[in-house]
Design a protein around this motif. Structure first.
Motif, PDB file in Angstrom:
ATOM      1  N   HIS A 124       2.087   0.431  11.205  1.00  0.00           N
ATOM      2  CA  HIS A 124       2.997   0.229  10.081  1.00  0.00           C
ATOM      3  C   HIS A 124       3.084  -1.253   9.724  1.00  0.00           C
ATOM      4  O   HIS A 124       3.054  -1.630   8.546  1.00  0.00           O
ATOM      5  N   LEU A 134      -0.124  -2.338   8.160  1.00  0.00           N
ATOM      6  CA  LEU A 134      -0.227  -1.834   6.793  1.00  0.00           C
ATOM      7  C   LEU A 134       0.443  -2.800   5.810  1.00  0.00           C
ATOM      8  O   LEU A 134      -0.120  -3.115   4.749  1.00  0.00           O
ATOM      9  N   GLN A 171       2.728   5.762  -4.392  1.00  0.00           N
ATOM     10  CA  GLN A 171       1.974   6.193  -3.214  1.00  0.00           C
ATOM     11  C   GLN A 171       1.422   5.002  -2.430  1.00  0.00           C
ATOM     12  O   GLN A 171       0.427   5.121  -1.716  1.00  0.00           O
ATOM     13  N   ASP A 213       6.130   3.751  -0.123  1.00  0.00           N
ATOM     14  CA  ASP A 213       6.166   5.224  -0.091  1.00  0.00           C
ATOM     15  C   ASP A 213       5.626   5.757   1.230  1.00  0.00           C
ATOM     16  O   ASP A 213       6.193   6.699   1.812  1.00  0.00           O
ATOM     17  N   GLN A 214       4.550   5.203   1.720  1.00  0.00           N
ATOM     18  CA  GLN A 214       3.985   5.671   2.992  1.00  0.00           C
ATOM     19  C   GLN A 214       4.957   5.457   4.145  1.00  0.00           C
ATOM     20  O   GLN A 214       5.125   6.330   4.999  1.00  0.00           O
ATOM     21  N   ASN A 221       7.819   7.922   3.899  1.00  0.00           N
ATOM     22  CA  ASN A 221       7.334   9.263   4.247  1.00  0.00           C
ATOM     23  C   ASN A 221       7.136   9.413   5.747  1.00  0.00           C
ATOM     24  O   ASN A 221       7.213  10.538   6.280  1.00  0.00           O
ATOM     25  N   GLU A 222       6.885   8.327   6.441  1.00  0.00           N
ATOM     26  CA  GLU A 222       6.709   8.387   7.895  1.00  0.00           C
ATOM     27  C   GLU A 222       8.012   8.049   8.629  1.00  0.00           C
ATOM     28  O   GLU A 222       8.003   7.679   9.795  1.00  0.00           O
TER      29      GLU A 222
END
Length: 227
Positions: free
Chosen positions: A136, A139, A202, A206-207, A210-211
Motif C-alpha cells: 500500500h 503504491l 479507480q 480508490d484502491q 477498497n482494501e
C-alpha cells in the motif's frame, strides 16, 4: 678761388650719389635684419610643428594601447562571466544532487497522505486484510513519483534512490528503521498535479479504500530535514 658752374654741378651729383648710397645701405641692412628675423621665426615654427607631430604620434600610440586594453578587459570580463556561470551551474547541480541524496534540507509546496489500519475488524475476519502493508505504501510512492514528486518521506524519513520499504507484521521498515501505523507519506511537488493523480477514478485512493485502509490526504507545505 673761382668756383665754376661745372664744380657746382659735380658737387651736387656727388652729394646725390652719396645720399643714394647711404639710403641703399640702410635699406640693405634692414632687409638683412628682416631676413634674419624670418629665419628665426621659421626655425621656431618648424620646431613647434615637429613637437606637435611627435605629440600626435604619442597620443595615437596611447589611444591604440587603450583600445588594446579595452579589448583585453572585455575578453577577461567575458571569460570571468562564463566561469561564473559555469561555477553557478556546478553549484546548482551540486545542490540538486545533495538534495537528491538527502544531504540538504528542502521545503516546498506538496501533499500528504496518511494510511492507517482499519479500526473495525469483523469477527472471524483475517486481521491482515485490515492493516496497511508495504504494497500500500509502495503504491502511493510510485504514484507520487510518476506524478512528478521531487522528494518523498515516510514518517519524517527521506526516501532516497536506493531506499527499501517492506512489511514486518503490523509495521513497516524503511531502510532499517521500523514504524508502526499510521504511516504519513509527504511529497514535495505541484500540489494540484499530485492530488489529481491520487484521485483518479479507480486510482490509488480508490484502491486503498477498497482494501479497507483508512486514508486521509490533502495539500501541505512540506519541510524535509537532511538524512
Amino acid at each position: 678761388m673761382h668756383v665754376s658752374g661745372k664744380h657746382v654741378i659735380l658737387s651736387l651729383v656727388l652729394f646725390v650719389f652719396g645720399y643714394l648710397v647711404a639710403v641703399s645701405y640702410e635699406q640693405a641692412q634692414n632687409l638683412l635684419e628682416d631676413e634674419e628675423v624670418s629665419v628665426e621665426e621659421w626655425d621656431r615654427a618648424f620646431y613647434y610643428r615637429q613637437q606637435l607631430i611627435d605629440f600626435e604620434e604619442r597620443n595615437h600610440a596611447l589611444e591604440q594601447q587603450i583600445n588594446d586594453l579595452r579589448v583585453e578587459l572585455l575578453q577577461t570580463e567575458t571569460s570571468l562571466s562564463e566561469e561564473q556561470q559555469n561555477l553557478m551551474s556546478a553549484v546548482d547541480l551540486k545542490r540538486e544532487l545533495q538534495a537528491y541524496v538527502g544531504e540538504l534540507a528542502i521545503e516546498g509546496p506538496g501533499v500528504f497522505i496518511t494510511l492507517n489500519d482499519q479500526d473495525y475488524v469483523p469477527d472471524r475476519a483475517n486481521v491482515n486484510d485490515y492493516i496497511v502493508h508495504d504494497r500500500h505504501v509502495q503504491l502511493v510512492i510510485n504514484e507520487l513519483l510518476s506524478a512528478g514528486a521531487e522528494a518523498i518521506e515516510i514518517n519524517g524519513q527521506r526516501l532516497l534512490h536506493n531506499s527499501h520499504v517492506f512489511c514486518v507484521g503490523p509495521v513497516i521498515t524503511v531502510d532499517g528503521t521500523t514504524y508502526p501505523a499510521p504511516f504519513t507519506i509527504e511529497a514535495i511537488g505541484n500540489p494540484d498535479t499530485l492530488l489529481q493523480s491520487l484521485e483518479l477514478d479507480q486510482g490509488v485512493i480508490d484502491q486503498l479504500v477498497n482494501e479497507r485502509i483508512e486514508v486521509e490526504y490533502g495539500e501541505k507545505h512540506v519541510e524535509m530535514t537532511p538524512q
